[in-house]
Design a protein around this motif. Structure first.
Motif, PDB file in Angstrom:
ATOM      1  N   CYS A  32       0.810  -1.227   0.000  1.00 32.44           N
ATOM      2  CA  CYS A  32       0.000   0.000   0.000  1.00 32.44           C
ATOM      3  C   CYS A  32       0.844   1.278   0.000  1.00 32.44           C
ATOM      4  O   CYS A  32       0.482   2.269  -0.618  1.00 32.44           O
ATOM      5  CB  CYS A  32      -0.959  -0.005   1.191  1.00 32.44           C
ATOM      6  N   CYS A  91      -1.542  -1.752   5.035  1.00 32.17           N
ATOM      7  CA  CYS A  91      -1.527  -3.219   4.862  1.00 32.17           C
ATOM      8  C   CYS A  91      -0.615  -3.929   5.869  1.00 32.17           C
ATOM      9  O   CYS A  91      -0.714  -5.124   6.059  1.00 32.17           O
ATOM     10  CB  CYS A  91      -1.137  -3.589   3.438  1.00 32.17           C
ATOM     11  N   LYS A  92       0.281  -3.205   6.501  1.00 34.28           N
ATOM     12  CA  LYS A  92       1.246  -3.730   7.485  1.00 34.28           C
ATOM     13  C   LYS A  92       2.241  -4.709   6.851  1.00 34.28           C
ATOM     14  O   LYS A  92       2.828  -5.548   7.536  1.00 34.28           O
ATOM     15  CB  LYS A  92       0.541  -4.403   8.690  1.00 34.28           C
ATOM     16  N   CYS A 112       5.056  -3.923   5.616  1.00 35.90           N
ATOM     17  CA  CYS A 112       6.461  -3.480   5.724  1.00 35.90           C
ATOM     18  C   CYS A 112       6.816  -3.165   7.171  1.00 35.90           C
ATOM     19  O   CYS A 112       7.579  -2.236   7.430  1.00 35.90           O
ATOM     20  CB  CYS A 112       6.687  -2.267   4.831  1.00 35.90           C
ATOM     21  N   CYS A 114       6.964   2.308   5.370  1.00 37.30           N
ATOM     22  CA  CYS A 114       6.398   3.264   4.408  1.00 37.30           C
ATOM     23  C   CYS A 114       5.837   4.520   5.078  1.00 37.30           C
ATOM     24  O   CYS A 114       5.924   5.603   4.512  1.00 37.30           O
ATOM     25  CB  CYS A 114       5.332   2.591   3.553  1.00 37.30           C
TER      26      CYS A 114
HETATM   27  S1  FES Z   1       3.387  -1.079   2.452  1.00 41.12           S
HETATM   28 FE1  FES Z   1       1.473  -1.259   3.455  1.00 41.12          FE
HETATM   29  S2  FES Z   1       1.983  -0.722   5.499  1.00 41.12           S
HETATM   30 FE2  FES Z   1       3.815  -0.332   4.421  1.00 41.12          FE
END
Ligand code: FES
Ligand SMILES: Cc1cc2nc3c(=O)[nH]c(=O)nc-3n(C[C@H](O)[C@H](O)[C@H](O)COP(=O)(O)OP(=O)(O)OC[C@H]3O[C@@H](n4cnc5c(N)ncnc54)[C@H](O)[C@@H]3O)c2cc1C
Length: 238
Positions: free
Chosen positions: A200, A205-206, A208, A224
């Motif tokens: 995302c 989305c968590k 990373c 991110c």
């Molecule tokens: S890419 Fe989704 S939380 Fe970092």
């Protein structure tokens, strides 16, 4: 504030072996050194992230290495082509008026090019060292470039020679972990720009997540949104 933008390619140039510089003109108003942008690379739906390697007169510069379909797509674009991208994303380096050592490895050199320009503009004394696998893969812009081997061999000698008050580094995690250990031995404040495959790009989305230590507690942080720049002493290295 983050925006979805349409940009016009001004140029795509192969500046080293399988490494390209991309210049995009758009309505982007600001992006700071350490922040990144995500580009749509059809038919892929997940936008590919790249650190800002420069920003001048509304022109965003990036430097990318050929890896897979997304970067291959970007490398085939021509001046005048249109790209869809999101920017600015993440935080940036916390620029301070301190004698600074910049350490890059491979394409990790890209965001430091921008930082180096900003430090120059602000008259902050700095020295920039970077390591590359070979001379053909060198991204020009550092004061000292090393080919083959590891840039880690030069970190302590340059700390001793240059006596920096602050270090900024962007490199693979294993190199950043070692830089962080060396910096802590010399008690030098250090900021690291991290990378991880992203979906995302906005903290939702968590995908990373990393572990950081804040107020003595281990917590989750997203590269991110909370990063990609972190204080090296806060990162729990794997
Ligand atoms: S890419 Fe989704 S939380 Fe970092
Ligand atoms: C915050 C951030 C900033 C970045 N800045 C830059 C930059 O300035 N310049 C640059 O060249 N790249 C940068 N990257 C990495 C870049 O996003 C990936 O190289 C790109 O997404 C690959 O897309 P692709 O479709 O070509 O390859 P994919 O098809 O997605 O992957 C192809 C192969 O490359 C590998 N790969 C993918 N991403 C990485 C990675 N980050 N490191 C090592 N191997 C990888 C995959 O595992 C796979 O084997 C950054 C990444 C992040 C998260």
């Amino acid at each position: 504030m983050k925006k979805n933008l349409k940009g016009k390619i001004l140029s795509i140039t192969e500046i080293a072996k399988e490494i390209f510089e991309i210049k995009i003109e758009s309505e982007l108003k600001e992006i700071s050194a350490g922040q990144f942008f995500q580009v749509l690379c059809p038919p892929k739906t997940m936008r590919r992230p790249f650190g800002a390697a420069g920003f001048e007169n509304g022109v965003l510069k990036g430097v990318f290495k050929l890896r897979g379909d997304g970067t291959k797509y970007l490398s085939t674009l021509k001046s005048g082509d249109i790209v869809h991208f999101t920017a600015p994303l993440g935080n940036g380096f916390n620029i301070e008026s301190k004698k600074s050592l910049l350490i890059g490895a491979g394409v990790g050199t890209a965001p430091l090019l921008y930082l180096s320009d900003v430090l120059n503009m602000q008259g902050i004394e700095k020295y920039f060292i970077a390591g590359f696998r070979s001379k053909e893969e060198e991204i020009k812009g550092a004061d000292f470039a090393q080919y083959g081997g590891t840039i880690l061999d030069f970190v302590e000698p340059y700390i001793q020679k240059f006596n920096p008050e602050k270090i900024y580094a962007c490199a693979p995690d294993i190199v950043l972990k070692k830089i962080s250990e060396i910096a802590s031995k010399y008690e030098i404040e250090t900021e690291v720009a991290l990378e991880k495959t992203m979906a995302c790009g906005i903290g939702v989305c968590k995908g990373c997540v990393i572990k950081v230590i804040k107020n003595g507690e281990i917590q989750n942080a997203t590269i991110c949104h909370d990063g990609p720049v972190f204080n090296a002493s806060e990162v729990v290295w794997e």
